[in-house]
Design an enzyme around this catalytic site. Sequence first.
Site, mmCIF file in Angstrom:
data_model
loop_
_atom_site.group_PDB
_atom_site.id
_atom_site.type_symbol
_atom_site.label_atom_id
_atom_site.label_comp_id
_atom_site.label_asym_id
_atom_site.label_seq_id
_atom_site.Cartn_x
_atom_site.Cartn_y
_atom_site.Cartn_z
ATOM 1 N N LEU A 80 0.861 -1.181 0.000
ATOM 2 C CA LEU A 80 0.000 0.000 0.000
ATOM 3 C C LEU A 80 0.900 1.234 0.000
ATOM 4 C CD1 LEU A 80 -3.110 0.596 2.266
ATOM 5 C CD2 LEU A 80 -1.507 2.425 1.750
ATOM 6 N N ASP A 115 -9.133 11.105 0.823
ATOM 7 C CA ASP A 115 -8.500 12.300 1.373
ATOM 8 C C ASP A 115 -7.943 11.937 2.740
ATOM 9 O OD1 ASP A 115 -7.633 14.731 2.261
ATOM 10 O OD2 ASP A 115 -9.601 15.699 2.257
ATOM 11 N N ASN A 169 3.849 7.436 2.755
ATOM 12 C CA ASN A 169 4.528 8.510 2.035
ATOM 13 C C ASN A 169 3.739 9.817 2.013
ATOM 14 O OD1 ASN A 169 6.294 9.709 -0.186
ATOM 15 N ND2 ASN A 169 4.352 9.488 -1.281
ATOM 16 N N TYR A 227 6.052 21.945 10.139
ATOM 17 C CA TYR A 227 6.365 20.820 9.257
ATOM 18 C C TYR A 227 7.547 20.026 9.787
ATOM 19 C CZ TYR A 227 8.155 18.156 5.327
ATOM 20 O OH TYR A 227 8.636 17.134 4.534
ATOM 21 N N LYS A 255 7.821 15.976 11.134
ATOM 22 C CA LYS A 255 8.759 14.971 10.640
ATOM 23 C C LYS A 255 9.681 14.466 11.741
ATOM 24 C CE LYS A 255 7.167 14.693 6.523
ATOM 25 N NZ LYS A 255 6.538 13.446 6.044
#
Length: 267
Positions: free
Chosen positions: A16, A70, A97, A162, A166
């Site tokens: 996936l 979404d 991802n 952001y 991460k």
Amino acid sequence: MSKETTSSSLAGKRALVTGASSGLGLEFADILAAQKIDLVLVARRQEPMEKLASDLRRKYGVDVLVEAVDLASPGAASRLKSSLDAKAIAVDILVNNAGYGLHGDFLETPIERTTDMIQLNITTLTELTYLFGRDMATRGSGHVLLVASLLAFQAVPSYAAYAATKAYVLALGEALHDELRPHGVVVTSLCPGHTATGFDAAAGATDSALLRLLTMKPRPVAASGMRALLQGKAMVVAGLSNKMAAFSNRVTPRSMQRATMRRIMAA
């Protein structure tokens, strides 16, 4: 084992790939399909995924299912899992991802945009890892690739939220690498540097000259992630210059790291 990735033992398994409509997602899908691994492609935009699916079926003869979801919407991970369960589709490889960045001062960015990013980059990623990782652990085998970022290693002015998302992904992935290994599940975190994927346009950023010099093409980034996953590594930084940057953070003050990142990210 091919130079790009992978292991013949995974042929016929199912992967996936989220964020499969563009950028690194396209490359992950192609690399996996080339090894005769069937796919589930997941992203918000259906049309580009359908084209990719058609191309991969023709080139490699694999089965490809498209799920237009979404993933930034609350509950999306559970809905996706229920949809695949209803089709009796088991996922052997999860490539987490999907994600995006926001460039600009934190207080000048509408908080709704920031929380939407956090929903996708952190919450949905965590839910997908839990839902599919739990099945893998029950079966005693599986692979999970979490796409973090080089920005996970330090605070980054103008990418504050952001980079923080991460950092979460990297910390989660490294911890789960140890937690799930006894259950036969490999968890690897991929940390790309600046990559030519359209990330900047989506983030509302303009490349600096220095950043352009450091940019990698998406194919070698995706290939390095898949190699590391199938070699059972906890984490990989894509590219030599990015590896050097990540290592330098061990020996430089955090104030210097922030100043350096501010200069690199300046348009």
